[in-house]
Design a protein around this motif. Structure first.
Motif, PDB file in Angstrom:
ATOM      1  N   LEU A  66      10.312  -0.660   2.925  1.00  0.00           N
ATOM      2  CA  LEU A  66       9.793  -0.072   1.687  1.00  0.00           C
ATOM      3  C   LEU A  66      10.835   0.818   1.010  1.00  0.00           C
ATOM      4  N   LYS A 122       4.490   3.554  -2.149  1.00  0.00           N
ATOM      5  CA  LYS A 122       4.301   4.307  -0.913  1.00  0.00           C
ATOM      6  C   LYS A 122       3.053   5.170  -1.055  1.00  0.00           C
ATOM      7  N   GLY A 123       1.996   4.771  -0.361  1.00  0.00           N
ATOM      8  CA  GLY A 123       0.758   5.546  -0.418  1.00  0.00           C
ATOM      9  C   GLY A 123       0.687   6.503   0.754  1.00  0.00           C
ATOM     10  N   GLY A 172       1.030   2.801   7.451  1.00  0.00           N
ATOM     11  CA  GLY A 172       0.316   1.551   7.727  1.00  0.00           C
ATOM     12  C   GLY A 172      -1.163   1.581   7.406  1.00  0.00           C
ATOM     13  N   CYS A 179      -2.775   2.233   4.208  1.00  0.00           N
ATOM     14  CA  CYS A 179      -3.343   2.057   2.862  1.00  0.00           C
ATOM     15  C   CYS A 179      -3.045   0.706   2.225  1.00  0.00           C
ATOM     16  N   GLY A 180      -1.955   0.053   2.617  1.00  0.00           N
ATOM     17  CA  GLY A 180      -1.660  -1.272   2.087  1.00  0.00           C
ATOM     18  C   GLY A 180      -0.913  -1.317   0.762  1.00  0.00           C
ATOM     19  N   SER A 181      -0.620  -0.163   0.161  1.00  0.00           N
ATOM     20  CA  SER A 181       0.015  -0.202  -1.164  1.00  0.00           C
ATOM     21  C   SER A 181       1.460  -0.687  -1.088  1.00  0.00           C
ATOM     22  N   CYS A 182       2.027  -0.742   0.105  1.00  0.00           N
ATOM     23  CA  CYS A 182       3.414  -1.193   0.289  1.00  0.00           C
ATOM     24  C   CYS A 182       3.490  -2.661   0.696  1.00  0.00           C
ATOM     25  N   LYS A 228       3.052  -4.771   6.041  1.00  0.00           N
ATOM     26  CA  LYS A 228       3.138  -3.439   5.449  1.00  0.00           C
ATOM     27  C   LYS A 228       4.583  -2.959   5.568  1.00  0.00           C
ATOM     28  N   CYS A 267       6.121  -0.320   4.952  1.00  0.00           N
ATOM     29  CA  CYS A 267       6.440   1.049   5.391  1.00  0.00           C
ATOM     30  C   CYS A 267       6.627   1.128   6.901  1.00  0.00           C
TER      31      CYS A 267
HETATM   32  S1  FES Z   1       2.436   2.996   2.392  1.00  0.00           S
HETATM   33 FE1  FES Z   1       0.382   2.954   3.112  1.00  0.00          FE
HETATM   34  S2  FES Z   1       0.396   1.147   4.343  1.00  0.00           S
HETATM   35 FE2  FES Z   1       2.483   1.373   3.804  1.00  0.00          FE
END
Ligand code: FES
Ligand SMILES: Cc1cc2nc3c(=O)[nH]c(=O)nc-3n(C[C@H](O)[C@H](O)[C@H](O)COP(=O)(O)OP(=O)(O)OC[C@H]3O[C@@H](n4cnc5c(N)ncnc54)[C@H](O)[C@@H]3O)c2cc1C
Ligand code: SF4
Ligand code: FES
Lengths: 182, 330
Positions: free
Chosen positions: A39, A53-54, A58, A60-63, A73, A75
């Motif tokens: 990421l 980057k949320g 691992g 939140c899934g935003s990455c 994921k 990150c």
């Molecule tokens: S930033 Fe949240 S899962 Fe990767």
């Protein structure tokens, strides 16, 4: 185990590595500190800020990106592990026109702030490939039967992607619309 | 995060030699647990030995049935494997109930079994934790311990093992194939994880440097009627608050054989031998299932915030077994 190097670029280059990484079809030759996640490599080195980057843990899934075609994921992936591998990010999905999942998210108003959206869309693309291979999910009643993509299946399979704006109902609609036009 | 060197070994022997030579080295699987804990400063390896390139990534049927699962097979590939789906639903269900689609694409078999506890105090380097820093105390013992153990804990540590996969595998009598500096060895999964006792920092019976190369699941024809029930705080993408892996073999109404294991109740996946013993040879009823669970849980010592786990485990035992019994009756 205290007393290790904590920050900054160590002088000794055994702490960093050189790798070839293909991102959205473009080859890159990178030298990265071994600590760099995929990421951070995408965002900070390659300027691809679509992947977000949320949480960085691992959760939140935003990455979410596609690694050799599979959703992961980014990150929690160390870039140093990826020599010779291929990554697709949200920036790599559209051709001259929006990728069908992107168009469906627009058409069905599947976001508010949009922060989670790149991760949702990459995850949905990986998820639909998993469905086309008839991978079961936790809500699939018969583990050996072909998968039917119901709302419940979409929700379960997308549960690794959180949306703080709670656009979930429209995300489900958008994904099902894109899936049925596949 | 502490800086570290990175190496991709050419073969199993090189991987084991690297770990053996460097007390600060660690194996890297999918990284979904280790990288997370490195970011938190809980784990601080100086060398990562990446095992994902080793040829340990296949699922093979055993000669007499059963399966041999390579250590680096990803959780998603294992759950999707036709033999797992057909012959071991408990295994497929436990995998599919865990983490998320993205994480299952990353997580490996061995990494899953060796993932660390989700005890919040373990993950917070500002808190006392005997597992992270022996001798500092256990912040969870009198702290927030709702998620933690009811069985087998010690005053030194009340953590639980978080893996769902391990619960299914221990019910199936799986055997872990290990390569140690001294050579290969087989370890029954039921003997892989330790009770915390006086040394919660020692989580497994493996010596330092041991590499898991595969997990063998013996043939168990009645496992085709097996399941995994997981209770969590939300419907998806959460660790278990309590779980049960169950397989049932009925001869008419009589329990010919049974496998039962519990998750999120102890420092290891908890095989419910006592409950199994009580069930075998008796006509199956929901009452019998409840009695069997009670017998197993007689040893439970709930903490301040997790007394609810005792009836929870009892109830899901009954639900899992009556479900399996129903599915085989005419
Ligand atoms: S930033 Fe949240 S899962 Fe990767
Ligand atoms: C947000 C989130 C939610 C999750 N939810 C669940 C859940 O609901 N249920 C569940 O069961 N799990 C869950 N997990 C945990 C996940 O399943 C584990 O992190 C994963 O299985 C670990 O596998 P890995 O290959 O990534 O291991 P790694 O992180 O690479 O390694 C874990 C440990 O195993 C060691 N190791 C790795 N391979 C070997 C080997 N071959 N031999 C010896 N040692 C080895 C490493 O040194 C390390 O100590 C969740 C994780 C996250 C981040
Ligand atoms: S329960 Fe175990 S892991 Fe949690 S704080 Fe206590 S010693 Fe540490
Ligand atoms: S649209 Fe705002 S987080 Fe999902």
């Amino acid at each position: 185990m205290r007393g290790g190097r904590e920050s900054g670029k160590p002088a000794d280059d055994q702490w960093s590595s050189r790798l070839a990484l293909t991102v959205n079809g473009v080859g890159h030759d990178l030298t990265l500190d071994n600590r760099t996640t995929l990421l951070d490599a995408l965002r900070e080195r390659l300027g691809l800020t679509g992947s977000k980057k949320g949480c960085d843990h691992g959760q939140c899934g935003s990455c979410t990106v596609l690694l050799d075609g599979r959703r992961v994921k980014s990150c929690l992936v160390l870039a140093v592990t990826l020599d010779g591998r291929e990554v697709i990010t949200v920036e790599g999905l559209a051709g001259r026109r929006l990728y069908p999942l992107q168009a469906a998210f627009v058409a069905h108003d599947a976001f508010q702030c949009g922060y989670c959206t790149p991760g949702q869309i990459c995850s949905a693309r990986g998820m639909l490939d998993e469905v086309s291979r008839d991978w079961p999910s936790a809500v699939t009643a018969d583990l050996t039967a072909p998968v039917e993509l119901t709302d419940a299946e979409v929700r379960e399979r997308m549960s690794g992607n959180l949306c703080r704006c709670a656009a979930y109902p429209n995300i489900v609609t958008a994904i099902r619309a894109a899936a049925s036009s596949r | 995060m502490r800086a570290f060197r990175y190496h991709r070994p050419a073969d199993v022997a090189e991987a084991v030699a690297l770990l053996d030579a460097d007390p600060e080295a660690a194996y890297l699987g999918g990284g979904t647990n280790l990288v997370d804990l490195m970011k938190l400063g809980v784990q601080r390896p100086g060398l990562l030995v990446d095992v994902t390139g080793l040829p340990l990534d296949t699922v093979e049927p055993g000669p007499d049935g059963g399966l041999r699962i390579g250590a680096t097979v990803r959780n998603s590939d294992l759950a999707a494997h036709p033999l797992v789906r057909r012959d071991y639903p408990v295994l497929a269900r436990a995998l599919l109930d865990a983490a998320s689609g993205q994480l299952r694409n990353m997580a490996t078999t061995a990494g899953n079994l060796l993932q660390r506890t989700r005890c919040a105090y373990f993950q917070d380097t500002a808190k006392a934790c005997n597992k992270r820093e022996p001798g500092t105390g256990c912040a969870a013992l009198h702290g927030q311990n709702r998620e933690l153990a009811i069985l087998g804990w010690s005053e030194r540590c009340v953590a639980t093992h978080p893996s769902d996969l391990a619960v299914a595998l221990v019910a199936l009598d799986a055997v872990v194939e290990v390569r140690e500096p001294g050579g290969p060895r087989d370890v029954p999964l039921a003997e892989l994880h330790r009770t915390p006792g006086d040394h919660p920092e020692r989580e497994t019976t493996l010596p330092r440097g041991a590499l898991i190369t595969a997990v063998r699941v013996p043939p168990l024809p009645f496992a085709r009627r097996s399941t995994y029930l997981k209770v969590r705080d939300r419907a998806a993408f959460a660790f278990a608050v309590g779980s049960v892996a169950a397989a049932l073999d009925l001869d008419g109404d009589v329990v010919r054989d049974v496998r039962l294991a519990y998750g999120a109740v102890a420092h290891q996946p908890w095989r419910a031998y006592r409950a199994e013993e009580l069930l075998r040879g008796r006509p199956f009823t929901a009452e019998l299932a409840a009695q069997a669970a009670d017998a197993e849980l007689a040893a439970a010592r709930p903490l301040r915030h997790n007394g609810f786990k005792v009836p929870l485990i009892r109830n899901i035992t009954v639900r899992a077994l009556t479900g399996l019994a129903g599915s085989v009756r005419p």
